[in-house]
Scaffold this motif. Structure first.
Motif, PDB file in Angstrom:
ATOM      1  N   TRP A  48      48.452  26.191 -57.279  1.00  0.00           N
ATOM      2  CA  TRP A  48      49.574  26.855 -56.617  1.00  0.00           C
ATOM      3  C   TRP A  48      50.554  25.835 -56.053  1.00  0.00           C
ATOM      4  CZ3 TRP A  48      52.122  27.185 -52.002  1.00  0.00           C
ATOM      5  CH2 TRP A  48      52.999  28.267 -51.854  1.00  0.00           C
ATOM      6  N   PHE A  49      50.042  24.814 -55.371  1.00  0.00           N
ATOM      7  CA  PHE A  49      50.926  23.815 -54.773  1.00  0.00           C
ATOM      8  C   PHE A  49      51.674  23.016 -55.836  1.00  0.00           C
ATOM      9  CE2 PHE A  49      48.424  24.383 -50.840  1.00  0.00           C
ATOM     10  CZ  PHE A  49      49.465  24.479 -49.933  1.00  0.00           C
ATOM     11  N   GLY A  58      40.429  32.143 -49.507  1.00  0.00           N
ATOM     12  CA  GLY A  58      40.942  30.930 -50.130  1.00  0.00           C
ATOM     13  C   GLY A  58      42.358  31.097 -50.657  1.00  0.00           C
ATOM     14  N   GLU A  59      42.895  32.313 -50.580  1.00  0.00           N
ATOM     15  CA  GLU A  59      44.247  32.567 -51.064  1.00  0.00           C
ATOM     16  C   GLU A  59      45.274  31.883 -50.167  1.00  0.00           C
ATOM     17  OE1 GLU A  59      47.278  36.389 -51.780  1.00  0.00           O
ATOM     18  OE2 GLU A  59      45.261  36.680 -50.972  1.00  0.00           O
ATOM     19  N   VAL A  60      46.278  31.280 -50.781  1.00  0.00           N
ATOM     20  CA  VAL A  60      47.329  30.585 -50.037  1.00  0.00           C
ATOM     21  C   VAL A  60      48.151  31.591 -49.226  1.00  0.00           C
ATOM     22  CG1 VAL A  60      49.378  29.113 -50.214  1.00  0.00           C
ATOM     23  CG2 VAL A  60      47.489  28.825 -51.840  1.00  0.00           C
ATOM     24  N   ARG A  61      48.434  31.257 -47.983  1.00  0.00           N
ATOM     25  CA  ARG A  61      49.387  32.041 -47.192  1.00  0.00           C
ATOM     26  C   ARG A  61      50.788  31.632 -47.659  1.00  0.00           C
ATOM     27  NH1 ARG A  61      46.701  34.386 -42.819  1.00  0.00           N
ATOM     28  NH2 ARG A  61      44.698  33.442 -42.319  1.00  0.00           N
ATOM     29  N   GLY A  78      55.581  20.734 -57.259  1.00  0.00           N
ATOM     30  CA  GLY A  78      55.735  19.804 -58.367  1.00  0.00           C
ATOM     31  C   GLY A  78      54.519  18.914 -58.535  1.00  0.00           C
ATOM     32  N   ALA A  79      54.527  18.132 -59.601  1.00  0.00           N
ATOM     33  CA  ALA A  79      53.391  17.268 -59.926  1.00  0.00           C
ATOM     34  C   ALA A  79      53.100  16.265 -58.826  1.00  0.00           C
ATOM     35  CB  ALA A  79      53.654  16.533 -61.238  1.00  0.00           C
ATOM     36  N   ASN A  80      54.123  15.903 -58.046  1.00  0.00           N
ATOM     37  CA  ASN A  80      53.960  14.867 -57.023  1.00  0.00           C
ATOM     38  C   ASN A  80      53.821  15.432 -55.609  1.00  0.00           C
ATOM     39  OD1 ASN A  80      54.025  12.350 -58.560  1.00  0.00           O
ATOM     40  ND2 ASN A  80      56.048  13.073 -59.184  1.00  0.00           N
ATOM     41  N   VAL A  81      53.226  16.604 -55.513  1.00  0.00           N
ATOM     42  CA  VAL A  81      52.892  17.147 -54.209  1.00  0.00           C
ATOM     43  C   VAL A  81      51.721  16.349 -53.627  1.00  0.00           C
ATOM     44  CG1 VAL A  81      51.292  18.859 -55.188  1.00  0.00           C
ATOM     45  CG2 VAL A  81      52.329  19.276 -52.950  1.00  0.00           C
ATOM     46  N   ASN A  82      51.723  16.162 -52.312  1.00  0.00           N
ATOM     47  CA  ASN A  82      50.627  15.463 -51.643  1.00  0.00           C
ATOM     48  C   ASN A  82      49.470  16.437 -51.411  1.00  0.00           C
ATOM     49  OD1 ASN A  82      52.242  13.086 -51.259  1.00  0.00           O
ATOM     50  ND2 ASN A  82      53.199  14.084 -49.501  1.00  0.00           N
ATOM     51  N   LEU A  83      48.292  16.103 -51.915  1.00  0.00           N
ATOM     52  CA  LEU A  83      47.139  16.983 -51.782  1.00  0.00           C
ATOM     53  C   LEU A  83      45.962  16.237 -51.175  1.00  0.00           C
ATOM     54  CD1 LEU A  83      47.317  18.865 -55.205  1.00  0.00           C
ATOM     55  CD2 LEU A  83      48.026  19.722 -52.956  1.00  0.00           C
ATOM     56  N   GLY A  84      45.225  16.930 -50.304  1.00  0.00           N
ATOM     57  CA  GLY A  84      44.114  16.292 -49.609  1.00  0.00           C
ATOM     58  C   GLY A  84      42.834  17.105 -49.656  1.00  0.00           C
ATOM     59  N   ASN A  85      41.769  16.478 -49.116  1.00  0.00           N
ATOM     60  CA  ASN A  85      40.421  17.042 -49.130  1.00  0.00           C
ATOM     61  C   ASN A  85      39.936  17.302 -50.554  1.00  0.00           C
ATOM     62  OD1 ASN A  85      40.513  16.926 -46.376  1.00  0.00           O
ATOM     63  ND2 ASN A  85      39.946  19.057 -46.023  1.00  0.00           N
ATOM     64  N   ILE A  86      40.278  16.360 -51.436  1.00  0.00           N
ATOM     65  CA  ILE A  86      39.845  16.461 -52.826  1.00  0.00           C
ATOM     66  C   ILE A  86      38.450  15.856 -52.955  1.00  0.00           C
ATOM     67  CG2 ILE A  86      40.406  15.891 -55.211  1.00  0.00           C
ATOM     68  CD1 ILE A  86      42.450  17.735 -53.711  1.00  0.00           C
TER      69      ILE A  86
END
Length: 255
Positions: free
Chosen positions: A213-214, A182-185, A219-227
């Motif tokens: 991490w993202f 699960g560690e970020v590359r 920043g706070a406005n990073v696009n994140l998915g599969n939440i």
């Protein structure tokens, strides 16, 4: 908000073009979808109906209507698109999108091999009528792409008309952008961000440590998915520096 706190990062307002939260609906009942929206609609920008779960859901139109009434767009998971493509049924898929009045569509090749020129042709055709999210990366943990390959694929798909490109991680968050643990590359992601505007990428990040991490990186406005549905508000607290993981991250950085 009923209470005002100082030194919080400024979040984009809906309808957002970036700072997106994409939620994974893995077969929520209509009641569950309504309950999620009653608490979290303000923080959800788009809902993905995961994989091919839509094929089995008995009251699909009713659930889509619930999301539409809340002003939240939905789309079928990329695996569903691939299931039609591998069977030579692209025209049937187009009819499905029209039948269910979809506005968004995902194009992916995580489970099957699609020549990239052909994938871009699908994106280009679909982009004439829909907002396209194209997914880059394989669901096969053994298939490792070099950073330059990720960048070239993403650039080509954006050039073909994709609204956003999605960095593959699966629902588990342990392939593609991430190691099996699960560690970020980190080196991979940093190279991608260096070459492609962050607002054009949605990072699949189902695990809290990945989200942290993202947010710290972009920043706070990073696009994140599969939440996950029950993680929408917890994610918003991380975005605002109101959870231990980012508590002091935004202090003195915002008004």
């Amino acid at each position: 908000m009923n209470i005002r706190l100082l030194q919080l990062p400024e979040r984009t307002a809906k309808p957002r073009q970036y700072g997106l939260t994409m939620v994974m609906d893995k077969g929520l009942s209509i009641r569950e979808a309504e309950d999620m929206l009653s608490a979290s609609a303000d923080y959800i920008d788009v809902v993905k109906l995961g994989w091919a779960t839509s094929y089995f859901f008995p009251r699909l139109r009713e659930k889509l209507a619930v999301y539409k009434e809340a002003g939240i767009p939905t789309y079928f998971g990329g695996t569903f698109f691939e299931a039609f493509i591998v069977r030579g049924q692209f025209d049937d898929y187009m009819r499905l999108l029209e039948e269910y009045d979809m506005e968004y569509v995902e194009v992916s090749d995580g489970s099957i091999e699609i020549p990239h020129d052909e994938k871009c042709a699908y994106i280009q055709r679909l982009a004439q009528s829909y907002r396209v999210l194209s997914e880059v990366g394989s669901k096969d943990a053994e298939k490792i792409l070099a950073p330059y390959q990720w960048i070239e694929l993403m650039q080509a798909e954006l050039g073909a008309g994709a609204w956003k490109v999605i960095g593959e991680a699966r629902e588990s968050g342990n392939v593609g952008l991430f190691r099996e643990t699960g560690e970020v590359r980190q080196g991979l992601v940093k190279e991608i961000i260096h070459s492609i505007p962050a607002e054009r990428i949605i990072w699949e990040a189902p695990q809290k440590s990945q989200q942290v991490w993202f947010i710290k990186q972009v920043g706070a406005n990073v696009n994140l998915g599969n939440i996950a549905p029950n993680e929408v508000i917890p994610l918003e607290t991380i975005r605002h520096g109101l959870r231990g993981d980012t508590f002091d991250w935004f202090l003195h950085k915002s008004k």
